[in-house]
Design a protein around this motif. Structure first.
Motif, PDB file in Angstrom:
ATOM      1  N   LYS A  17      86.626  21.684  55.751  1.00 29.67           N
ATOM      2  CA  LYS A  17      85.055  21.642  55.709  1.00 29.67           C
ATOM      3  C   LYS A  17      84.522  21.278  53.871  1.00 29.67           C
ATOM      4  O   LYS A  17      85.162  20.403  53.367  1.00 29.67           O
ATOM      5  CB  LYS A  17      84.981  23.191  55.118  1.00 29.67           C
ATOM      6  CG  LYS A  17      85.422  23.804  56.029  1.00 29.67           C
ATOM      7  CD  LYS A  17      84.904  25.928  55.922  1.00 29.67           C
ATOM      8  CE  LYS A  17      85.397  26.845  56.857  1.00 29.67           C
ATOM      9  NZ  LYS A  17      85.192  27.976  56.650  1.00 29.67           N
ATOM     10  N   VAL A  18      83.356  20.766  54.362  1.00 23.57           N
ATOM     11  CA  VAL A  18      82.424  20.018  53.480  1.00 23.57           C
ATOM     12  C   VAL A  18      81.293  21.202  53.152  1.00 23.57           C
ATOM     13  O   VAL A  18      80.889  22.085  53.628  1.00 23.57           O
ATOM     14  CB  VAL A  18      81.502  18.789  54.115  1.00 23.57           C
ATOM     15  CG1 VAL A  18      80.994  18.238  53.010  1.00 23.57           C
ATOM     16  CG2 VAL A  18      82.748  18.063  54.794  1.00 23.57           C
ATOM     17  N   GLY A  35      77.625  21.106  51.290  1.00 23.49           N
ATOM     18  CA  GLY A  35      76.220  20.485  50.998  1.00 23.49           C
ATOM     19  C   GLY A  35      75.893  21.258  50.002  1.00 23.49           C
ATOM     20  O   GLY A  35      75.562  22.530  50.004  1.00 23.49           O
ATOM     21  N   SER A  39      80.133  23.402  56.391  1.00 26.37           N
ATOM     22  CA  SER A  39      80.790  22.958  57.405  1.00 26.37           C
ATOM     23  C   SER A  39      81.705  23.752  58.444  1.00 26.37           C
ATOM     24  O   SER A  39      81.783  24.661  57.417  1.00 26.37           O
ATOM     25  CB  SER A  39      80.552  21.852  57.397  1.00 26.37           C
ATOM     26  OG  SER A  39      81.934  21.253  56.964  1.00 26.37           O
ATOM     27  N   ASP A  40      80.864  23.535  59.595  1.00 27.64           N
ATOM     28  CA  ASP A  40      82.533  24.648  60.232  1.00 27.64           C
ATOM     29  C   ASP A  40      83.544  23.603  59.613  1.00 27.64           C
ATOM     30  O   ASP A  40      83.553  22.450  59.034  1.00 27.64           O
ATOM     31  CB  ASP A  40      81.799  24.321  61.803  1.00 27.64           C
ATOM     32  CG  ASP A  40      81.461  23.105  62.251  1.00 27.64           C
ATOM     33  OD1 ASP A  40      82.015  22.467  61.708  1.00 27.64           O
ATOM     34  OD2 ASP A  40      81.906  22.861  64.183  1.00 27.64           O
ATOM     35  N   GLN A  70      83.231  20.371  61.005  1.00 31.84           N
ATOM     36  CA  GLN A  70      82.619  19.006  59.964  1.00 31.84           C
ATOM     37  C   GLN A  70      81.306  18.523  61.200  1.00 31.84           C
ATOM     38  O   GLN A  70      80.683  17.732  61.106  1.00 31.84           O
ATOM     39  CB  GLN A  70      82.831  18.001  59.433  1.00 31.84           C
ATOM     40  CG  GLN A  70      84.088  18.535  58.628  1.00 31.84           C
ATOM     41  CD  GLN A  70      85.099  17.481  57.756  1.00 31.84           C
ATOM     42  OE1 GLN A  70      84.743  15.935  57.853  1.00 31.84           O
ATOM     43  NE2 GLN A  70      85.912  17.425  56.780  1.00 31.84           N
ATOM     44  N   LYS A  71      81.082  19.457  61.778  1.00 35.41           N
ATOM     45  CA  LYS A  71      79.671  19.376  62.842  1.00 35.41           C
ATOM     46  C   LYS A  71      78.925  19.293  62.894  1.00 35.41           C
ATOM     47  O   LYS A  71      77.377  18.942  63.169  1.00 35.41           O
ATOM     48  CB  LYS A  71      80.584  19.632  64.453  1.00 35.41           C
ATOM     49  CG  LYS A  71      81.481  18.186  64.988  1.00 35.41           C
ATOM     50  CD  LYS A  71      81.883  18.153  66.244  1.00 35.41           C
ATOM     51  CE  LYS A  71      82.632  17.719  66.209  1.00 35.41           C
ATOM     52  NZ  LYS A  71      82.970  17.371  68.102  1.00 35.41           N
ATOM     53  N   ILE A  72      78.355  20.986  62.488  1.00 35.83           N
ATOM     54  CA  ILE A  72      77.391  21.531  61.945  1.00 35.83           C
ATOM     55  C   ILE A  72      77.853  22.381  60.053  1.00 35.83           C
ATOM     56  O   ILE A  72      78.921  22.952  60.102  1.00 35.83           O
ATOM     57  CB  ILE A  72      77.307  22.934  63.018  1.00 35.83           C
ATOM     58  CG1 ILE A  72      76.871  22.299  64.190  1.00 35.83           C
ATOM     59  CG2 ILE A  72      76.044  23.422  62.464  1.00 35.83           C
ATOM     60  CD1 ILE A  72      77.111  23.315  65.218  1.00 35.83           C
ATOM     61  N   ALA A  73      76.490  22.335  59.796  1.00 34.66           N
ATOM     62  CA  ALA A  73      76.426  22.943  58.344  1.00 34.66           C
ATOM     63  C   ALA A  73      75.728  23.981  58.784  1.00 34.66           C
ATOM     64  O   ALA A  73      74.210  24.447  58.977  1.00 34.66           O
ATOM     65  CB  ALA A  73      75.738  22.021  56.937  1.00 34.66           C
TER      66      ALA A  73
END
Length: 73
Positions: A3-4, A6, A19-20, A23-26
């Motif tokens: 995960k990332v 923000g 993120s999921d 790493q496509k949706i936050a």
């Protein structure tokens, strides 16, 4: 993948999104008071297995710096 996180940094509060796994949706995670953010971020990073952190840099609509821009560097 991992995960990332923000970070939306502010003088009074810090917004945190995560993120999921792909790493496509936050998603918004929480808003914390800006008095001890490192302890809270450390706990999130450990619990969520975060690989990287992205810090949003506040700028005006015309691209110029705001009062908070320098605090992000």
């Amino acid at each position: 993948m991992s995960k990332v996180i923000g970070i939306d940094y502010g003088k009074k509060r810090i917004g945190i999104a995560i993120s999921d796994i792909d790493q496509k949706i936050a998603f918004p995670l929480k808003t914390v008071e800006n008095n001890k953010p490192i302890q809270i971020l450390k706990k999130i990073i450990e619990n969520e297995k975060v690989a990287s952190i992205v810090v949003g840099v506040p700028i005006n609509l015309d691209g110029s710096n705001t009062d908070a821009t320098e605090m992000c560097f």
